[in-house]
Design a protein around this motif. Sequence first.
Motif, PDB file in Angstrom:
ATOM      1  N   PRO A  42       9.161 -22.099 -15.198  1.00 54.31           N
ATOM      2  CA  PRO A  42       9.182 -21.374 -16.550  1.00 54.31           C
ATOM      3  C   PRO A  42       7.462 -21.060 -16.952  1.00 54.31           C
ATOM      4  N   GLY A  43       7.513 -19.758 -17.607  1.00 54.43           N
ATOM      5  CA  GLY A  43       6.210 -19.430 -17.868  1.00 54.43           C
ATOM      6  C   GLY A  43       5.230 -18.658 -16.802  1.00 54.43           C
ATOM      7  N   HIS A  44       6.169 -18.595 -15.618  1.00 57.65           N
ATOM      8  CA  HIS A  44       5.558 -17.881 -14.335  1.00 57.65           C
ATOM      9  C   HIS A  44       6.696 -16.687 -13.813  1.00 57.65           C
ATOM     10  N   ALA A  45       6.262 -15.423 -14.483  1.00 61.41           N
ATOM     11  CA  ALA A  45       7.733 -14.465 -14.519  1.00 61.41           C
ATOM     12  C   ALA A  45       7.746 -14.044 -13.043  1.00 61.41           C
ATOM     13  N   GLY A  46       6.660 -14.197 -12.016  1.00 60.40           N
ATOM     14  CA  GLY A  46       7.111 -13.912 -10.572  1.00 60.40           C
ATOM     15  C   GLY A  46       7.066 -12.308 -10.442  1.00 60.40           C
ATOM     16  N   ARG A  47       5.965 -11.834 -10.889  1.00 57.69           N
ATOM     17  CA  ARG A  47       5.844 -10.199 -10.423  1.00 57.69           C
ATOM     18  C   ARG A  47       4.324 -10.179 -10.011  1.00 57.69           C
ATOM     19  N   LEU A  48       4.129  -9.352  -9.086  1.00 57.09           N
ATOM     20  CA  LEU A  48       2.765  -8.794  -9.003  1.00 57.09           C
ATOM     21  C   LEU A  48       2.575  -7.417  -9.602  1.00 57.09           C
ATOM     22  N   VAL A  49       1.408  -7.332 -10.386  1.00 56.80           N
ATOM     23  CA  VAL A  49       1.402  -6.128 -11.181  1.00 56.80           C
ATOM     24  C   VAL A  49      -0.021  -5.555 -10.684  1.00 56.80           C
ATOM     25  N   PHE A  50      -0.007  -4.400 -10.385  1.00 55.13           N
ATOM     26  CA  PHE A  50      -1.185  -3.568 -10.210  1.00 55.13           C
ATOM     27  C   PHE A  50      -1.197  -2.779 -11.342  1.00 55.13           C
ATOM     28  N   GLY A  51      -2.718  -2.268 -11.532  1.00 55.71           N
ATOM     29  CA  GLY A  51      -2.959  -1.582 -12.763  1.00 55.71           C
ATOM     30  C   GLY A  51      -4.308  -1.491 -12.880  1.00 55.71           C
ATOM     31  N   ARG A  52      -4.918  -0.981 -14.195  1.00 52.41           N
ATOM     32  CA  ARG A  52      -6.201  -0.944 -14.451  1.00 52.41           C
ATOM     33  C   ARG A  52      -6.661  -1.801 -15.646  1.00 52.41           C
ATOM     34  N   LEU A  53      -7.792  -2.562 -15.292  1.00 52.76           N
ATOM     35  CA  LEU A  53      -8.259  -3.494 -16.537  1.00 52.76           C
ATOM     36  C   LEU A  53      -9.940  -3.204 -16.763  1.00 52.76           C
ATOM     37  N   ARG A  97       0.670  -1.287  -0.097  1.00 55.13           N
ATOM     38  CA  ARG A  97       0.121  -0.002   0.112  1.00 55.13           C
ATOM     39  C   ARG A  97       0.862   1.338  -0.061  1.00 55.13           C
ATOM     40  N   ASN A  98       1.897   1.306   0.703  1.00 53.03           N
ATOM     41  CA  ASN A  98       2.838   2.458   1.021  1.00 53.03           C
ATOM     42  C   ASN A  98       3.688   2.393  -0.414  1.00 53.03           C
ATOM     43  N   ARG A  99       3.652   1.560  -1.565  1.00 49.75           N
ATOM     44  CA  ARG A  99       4.172   1.759  -2.719  1.00 49.75           C
ATOM     45  C   ARG A  99       3.499   1.674  -3.960  1.00 49.75           C
ATOM     46  N   THR A 100       1.989   1.680  -3.898  1.00 46.53           N
ATOM     47  CA  THR A 100       1.255   1.730  -5.016  1.00 46.53           C
ATOM     48  C   THR A 100       0.112   2.682  -4.746  1.00 46.53           C
ATOM     49  N   THR A 101      -0.430   3.264  -5.705  1.00 47.63           N
ATOM     50  CA  THR A 101      -1.502   4.148  -5.465  1.00 47.63           C
ATOM     51  C   THR A 101      -2.954   3.561  -6.048  1.00 47.63           C
ATOM     52  N   ILE A 102      -2.554   2.204  -6.610  1.00 49.14           N
ATOM     53  CA  ILE A 102      -3.796   1.168  -7.030  1.00 49.14           C
ATOM     54  C   ILE A 102      -4.489   0.594  -5.778  1.00 49.14           C
ATOM     55  N   ARG A 103      -5.772   0.890  -5.726  1.00 52.66           N
ATOM     56  CA  ARG A 103      -6.534  -0.033  -4.737  1.00 52.66           C
ATOM     57  C   ARG A 103      -7.316  -1.010  -5.514  1.00 52.66           C
ATOM     58  N   PRO A 104      -6.800  -2.204  -5.467  1.00 43.59           N
ATOM     59  CA  PRO A 104      -7.576  -3.040  -6.354  1.00 43.59           C
ATOM     60  C   PRO A 104      -8.797  -3.577  -5.870  1.00 43.59           C
ATOM     61  N   VAL A 105      -9.765  -3.922  -6.675  1.00 36.26           N
ATOM     62  CA  VAL A 105     -11.081  -4.431  -6.216  1.00 36.26           C
ATOM     63  C   VAL A 105     -11.267  -5.969  -6.880  1.00 36.26           C
ATOM     64  N   VAL A 138      -6.931  -3.372 -10.509  1.00 38.91           N
ATOM     65  CA  VAL A 138      -6.809  -4.786 -10.173  1.00 38.91           C
ATOM     66  C   VAL A 138      -5.342  -4.962  -9.960  1.00 38.91           C
ATOM     67  N   VAL A 139      -5.368  -6.187  -9.365  1.00 38.11           N
ATOM     68  CA  VAL A 139      -3.826  -6.700  -9.049  1.00 38.11           C
ATOM     69  C   VAL A 139      -3.618  -8.109  -9.646  1.00 38.11           C
ATOM     70  N   CYS A 140      -2.678  -8.225 -10.147  1.00 35.33           N
ATOM     71  CA  CYS A 140      -2.600  -9.404 -10.988  1.00 35.33           C
ATOM     72  C   CYS A 140      -1.070 -10.303 -10.617  1.00 35.33           C
ATOM     73  N   MET A 141      -1.488 -11.565 -10.045  1.00 41.73           N
ATOM     74  CA  MET A 141      -0.130 -12.259 -10.040  1.00 41.73           C
ATOM     75  C   MET A 141       0.344 -12.739 -11.466  1.00 41.73           C
ATOM     76  N   VAL A 199      -3.306 -11.694   0.886  1.00 43.14           N
ATOM     77  CA  VAL A 199      -2.699 -10.366   0.663  1.00 43.14           C
ATOM     78  C   VAL A 199      -3.458  -9.784  -0.365  1.00 43.14           C
ATOM     79  N   MET A 200      -3.817 -10.035  -1.402  1.00 36.54           N
ATOM     80  CA  MET A 200      -4.754  -9.458  -2.542  1.00 36.54           C
ATOM     81  C   MET A 200      -6.070  -8.924  -2.032  1.00 36.54           C
ATOM     82  N   ILE A 201      -6.490  -9.880  -1.204  1.00 36.35           N
ATOM     83  CA  ILE A 201      -8.133  -9.906  -0.541  1.00 36.35           C
ATOM     84  C   ILE A 201      -7.848  -8.520   0.519  1.00 36.35           C
TER      85      ILE A 201
END
Length: 293
Positions: free
Chosen positions: A70-81, A26-34, A86-89, A110-112
Amino acid sequence: MNGYKNGYPCQTIKYEDVQNTVKYLRNRTTIRPVLAIICGSGLGGLANTLEDQEAFAYKDIPNFLVSTVPGHAGRLVFGRLGGKEVVCMQGRFHCYEGYPVARITLSVRVMIELGAKMLIVTNASGGLNSDYKVGDLMVMKDHINLPGLTGINPLIGSTDDRFGPRFVPLSDAYNKKYRDLAKEIAQELGMDYLKEGIYVFQSGPCFETVTECCLFRMLGADVTGMSSVPEVIVARQMGVDVLGISLVTNKCIRTYDAVEVANHEEVLETGRMRAKDMERFVAKIAERVEFKG
Ligand SMILES: O=P(O)(O)O[C@@H]1C[C@H](O)[C@@H](CO)O1
Ligand SMILES: Nc1nc2[nH]cnc2c(=O)[nH]1
């Protein structure tokens, strides 16, 4: 939290650990995922389509595990969709990577706790139903939790009411309203390859024997995979509704003398083939879902 306590495996996830991870993000992103999305094998491209992206490598997030497949990048990505935050594993954790089942679902908690009101799980699977073709998508209507039937369940261990009840009903694991919406959208998009069926979870990492495939089919399963079910259980414990979408990446072999064998490369290749359709589909779902309150 993870690892061993007094020589015994300690599976319990501490509420405070989840909150610390939530605070860090929360301290590092402005996105508030629903909406929370988990990308299956080869399906991580969806995360790259988010607008206003803010991404974190799993290795930098406190209490997170790292992806080793392989095929699982290993990033938690916040953004808009689809106009929603949204937050995307981009890549998930699996039991067969050697992680305790409760630990692989910490990220879902955590995402919930970050605010997600719905979880979309996607996965790659082997088709058991002979009507299913490679490249078909399947809305998950239900699952069979084989490891769960033998005592591997993310809710085993000491319980904390702040996460939800210990005894979680799963007869409504896959929300009917969301399943209907997915089918409606698929029809609008002309996706005549969307099916609805049953996913059987086995721990992996081995692909099935011929006899196991026959057994799964006898049990009523349409596809088989190595993930998603622990994530769904945790989401349901926390009162979050779930939509599951499985991509049939290969056909399960059900004859003893077949020359072809399942392999992860084929799984990733089918993922690449369907990536754009999957992205369009999930974006439309994100746009159209409605949340109470
Ligand atoms: O993460 P998912 O369930 O999409 O990955 C499937 C199951 C195994 O991890 C892998 C086998 O190829 O794909
Ligand atoms: N268990 C299992 N998981 C898969 N994931 C992708 N394909 C398969 C498969 O054939 N079996």
